[in-house]
Design an enzyme around this catalytic site. Structure first.
Site, PDB file in Angstrom:
ATOM      1  N   LYS A  47      11.579  -1.171   0.160  1.00  0.00           N
ATOM      2  CA  LYS A  47      10.947   0.066   0.193  1.00  0.00           C
ATOM      3  C   LYS A  47       9.891  -0.109   1.407  1.00  0.00           C
ATOM      4  O   LYS A  47       8.822  -0.680   1.367  1.00  0.00           O
ATOM      5  CB  LYS A  47      10.200   0.524  -0.886  1.00  0.00           C
ATOM      6  N   GLY A  96       0.397  -4.964   1.251  1.00  0.00           N
ATOM      7  CA  GLY A  96      -0.523  -3.886   1.615  1.00  0.00           C
ATOM      8  C   GLY A  96      -1.852  -3.968   1.066  1.00  0.00           C
ATOM      9  O   GLY A  96      -2.501  -4.940   1.132  1.00  0.00           O
ATOM     10  N   SER A  97      -2.363  -3.039   0.483  1.00  0.00           N
ATOM     11  CA  SER A  97      -3.780  -2.784   0.437  1.00  0.00           C
ATOM     12  C   SER A  97      -4.220  -3.276  -1.159  1.00  0.00           C
ATOM     13  O   SER A  97      -3.191  -3.349  -1.993  1.00  0.00           O
ATOM     14  CB  SER A  97      -4.207  -1.422   0.355  1.00  0.00           C
ATOM     15  N   VAL A 137      -3.557  -0.848  -3.786  1.00  0.00           N
ATOM     16  CA  VAL A 137      -2.274  -0.825  -4.581  1.00  0.00           C
ATOM     17  C   VAL A 137      -1.671  -2.106  -4.873  1.00  0.00           C
ATOM     18  O   VAL A 137      -0.740  -2.125  -6.141  1.00  0.00           O
ATOM     19  CB  VAL A 137      -1.199  -0.307  -3.342  1.00  0.00           C
ATOM     20  N   GLY A 138      -2.175  -3.386  -4.610  1.00  0.00           N
ATOM     21  CA  GLY A 138      -1.956  -4.352  -5.223  1.00  0.00           C
ATOM     22  C   GLY A 138      -2.104  -4.664  -6.719  1.00  0.00           C
ATOM     23  O   GLY A 138      -1.349  -4.852  -7.648  1.00  0.00           O
ATOM     24  N   GLU A 196       0.401  -9.970  -0.811  1.00  0.00           N
ATOM     25  CA  GLU A 196      -0.425 -10.316   0.431  1.00  0.00           C
ATOM     26  C   GLU A 196      -1.223  -9.094   0.614  1.00  0.00           C
ATOM     27  O   GLU A 196      -0.689  -8.043   0.981  1.00  0.00           O
ATOM     28  CB  GLU A 196       0.580 -10.562   1.622  1.00  0.00           C
ATOM     29  N   CYS A 233      -3.725  -7.880   8.993  1.00  0.00           N
ATOM     30  CA  CYS A 233      -4.479  -8.222   7.610  1.00  0.00           C
ATOM     31  C   CYS A 233      -5.265  -9.202   7.942  1.00  0.00           C
ATOM     32  O   CYS A 233      -6.351  -9.334   7.507  1.00  0.00           O
ATOM     33  CB  CYS A 233      -3.349  -8.790   6.796  1.00  0.00           C
ATOM     34  N   GLU A 252     -12.747  -3.842   4.813  1.00  0.00           N
ATOM     35  CA  GLU A 252     -11.780  -3.692   5.938  1.00  0.00           C
ATOM     36  C   GLU A 252     -11.572  -2.395   6.592  1.00  0.00           C
ATOM     37  O   GLU A 252     -11.268  -1.442   5.884  1.00  0.00           O
ATOM     38  CB  GLU A 252     -10.282  -4.261   5.460  1.00  0.00           C
TER      39      GLU A 252
END
Ligand code: NAP
Ligand code: MG
Length: 485
Positions: free
Chosen positions: A181, A234-235, A238-239, A256, A290, A387
């Site tokens: 995705k 991702g962020s 969402v993790g 990650e 990142c 961030e």
């Protein structure tokens, strides 16, 4: 000229070896962030499409892919690398148009990394061995490493080709099948890679590519009871959602996530090189990295000189059309990301930090922001803790080693850090005490597929790359044969 548009109007899902429309018939637009104009319409995977893709991946796993010799899987990965090399120019252009990344950086950095990743894991496909472990005199006991099964790979928009391949290549080398995705902002090169995999001869269903929205398509993949593993970049927000979704069938998860990495400059090293690298460390990929060296920690004795030189470097960066080979910095990926970055610049000003250079939108078309340097930054300010994911450097002075370590380790992230020093003892003390998955000494930013990559705390957990990725996509099975005495 920024207004070059991709010819084909519809980009369909890649499921079970075929390009198909979404079952709902829905599509969404992907934009060129350098112009803000529509680049292509893309089929939008819904829950039901994800289900079909997962079934196809399962059938391929149980069927042709599971039956194939490991060396043949490796050969297919090499064939895919050849086709990517053949279509390199097209891939670079597509990636640049969809993401705003400079085409020159894609050619110099992303595509070589993609090819290196493929060839590295191609070579590993037939070297994934078990172990004979003589546990008992009355038995032959050994392990085999089995692929986990169906992998859901969810990737961000900052390095679509490279991060995609960091997941696809080891998963396929291990004998897993994949449902990928891509980020809704950058779906085009993932579909092209899927096409090339089919051309290379991968059986249908081994690699499915399902563009769509995170909350629908991504979540459906995470929730699906027949997905064995989710590998996510991702962020942190969402993790956390992914961990909750994965609880349903206890999927394995690798996360990650973000970072707010410190790049620490001492006066006893090569300060010239350090400043150059600090500039690339934050401005490369428009700061959408990142492991960006977004906090530049400078010993107080050289603080003012470093700020001045860093600002001069920021001003010299060529910002503009990503398709021009002379461009060093492109736009942010989207209007939302541009506004987020501009908002952080405002927050920094309100917190009392000083903008030394930059600090505004660049031009009026597309989503460009000037390379920005903040000084007068305190460690507890939001611009030093959160961030930003944009071309915004914050420079923070420190007094001594302890002060530098306290500031460097003082965020919720632990992904990467850098230290510049000519003192070997200090270098070793810092590599030991910096909280990070990677510590660079007298360099900043390189990654290599042979070296484990990942972080801790809000930067996620687990490691990609190297042999760590083989562990991510396989599990040992114990065979116990009773031999009697
Ligand atoms: P994001 O919002 O977390 O999105 C990442 C991916 O997850 C996208 O494909 C997204 O789809 C999807 N997604 C969103 N919500 C989901 C859900 N509920 N369930 C499943 N999937 C979902 O992050 P981003 O804004 O794209 O990327 C920026 C972040 O990634 C930064 O924090 C950065 O530090 C981090 N990052 C980390 C690394 C690393 O190696 N550690 C590398 C690159 C980026 P949509 O696109 O449709 O939202
Ligand atoms: Mg786009």
């Amino acid at each position: 000229m920024l207004d070059r548009v991709i010819d084909s109007d519809t980009h369909r899902l890649l499921i079970d070896g075929r390009r198909v429309a979404a079952l709902s018939g829905r599509t969404f637009e992907t934009l060129n962030p350098a112009t803000g104009q529509v680049l292509a319409r893309v089929a939008e995977a819904g829950v039901e499409d994800i289900d079909v893709a997962v079934r196809s991946a399962r059938a391929a796993f149980e069927g042709p892919w599971g039956q194939m010799k490991a060396s043949e899987r490796g050969a297919l990965l090499l064939r895919l690398a050849e086709l990517i090399r053949r279509d390199e120019a097209e891939l670079a252009r597509l990636e640049s148009l969809d993401s705003g990344k400079p085409v020159s950086a894609i050619a110099r950095q992303d595509l070589p990394a993609v090819l290196d990743t493929l060839t590295y894991y191609a070579g590993m496909a037939d070297k994934i061995n078990g172990q004979v472990i003589p546990a008992r005199p009355d038995a032959l006991t050994y392990t085999v490493r089995e692929p986990l099964g169906v992998v859901g790979a969810i990737i961000p928009w900052n390095f679509p080709l490279m991060i995609g391949m960091w997941k696809i290549a080891p998963a396929l080398a291990c004998g897993c099948t994949v449902v990928l995705k891509p980020a809704e902002l950058t779906p085009l090169t993932a579909l092209k890679i899927g096409d090339l995999a089919l051309e290379a001869g991968f059986p249908a269903g081994v690699l499915n590519v399902v563009p769509g929205f995170g909350k629908v398509a991504g979540q459906a993949l995470v929730d699906h009871p027949d997905v064995d593993k989710v590998t996510f970049t991702g962020s942190p927000v969402v993790g956390r959602q992914i961990l909750q979704g994965a609880a349903g069938n206890l999927k394995r998860v690798t996360l990650e996530l973000g970072g707010k990495s410190a790049n620490i400059i001492f006066p006893d090293g090569d300060v010239d090189t350090a400043v150059k690298a600090a500039g690339s460390g934050i401005f490369f990929n428009t700061g959408q990295v990142c492991s960006a060296g977004s906090r530049i920690l400078v010993h107080e004795s050289i603080h003012d000189a470093v700020v001045e030189r860093l600002a001069a470097r920021a001003q010299s960066i060529r910002v503009g059309d990503p398709l021009e080979t002379s461009t060093a910095m492109g736009p942010l990926v989207s209007e939302a990301q541009m506004n987020r970055v501009l908002n952080y610049i405002e927050i920094g000003r309100n917190e009392g930090a000083s903008v030394i250079t930059g600090g505004a939108r660049h031009g009026s078309a597309g989503y460009f922001v000037e390379p920005t340097v903040f000084a007068g930054v305190h460690h507890d300010m939001r611009i030093s803790q959160e961030e930003i994911f944009g071309p915004v450097a914050v420079v923070i002075p420190f007094k001594d080693d302890e002060d530098a370590l306290r500031i460097a380790n003082g965020t919720v992230y632990s992904l990467a850090a850098g230290v510049w020093t000519g003192d070997i003892g200090r270098a070793h003390r810092f590599t030991k005490r910096l909280k990070a998955g990677t510590v660079w000494v007298n360099t900043y930013g390189p990654t290599d597929i042979r070296l484990p990559w990942g972080g801790a705390r809000d930067s996620g957990f687990g490691r990609e790359h190297g042999e760590a990725a083989i562990d991510n996509f396989t599990e040992p099975k114990v065979i116990w044969i009773n031999t009697g005495r």
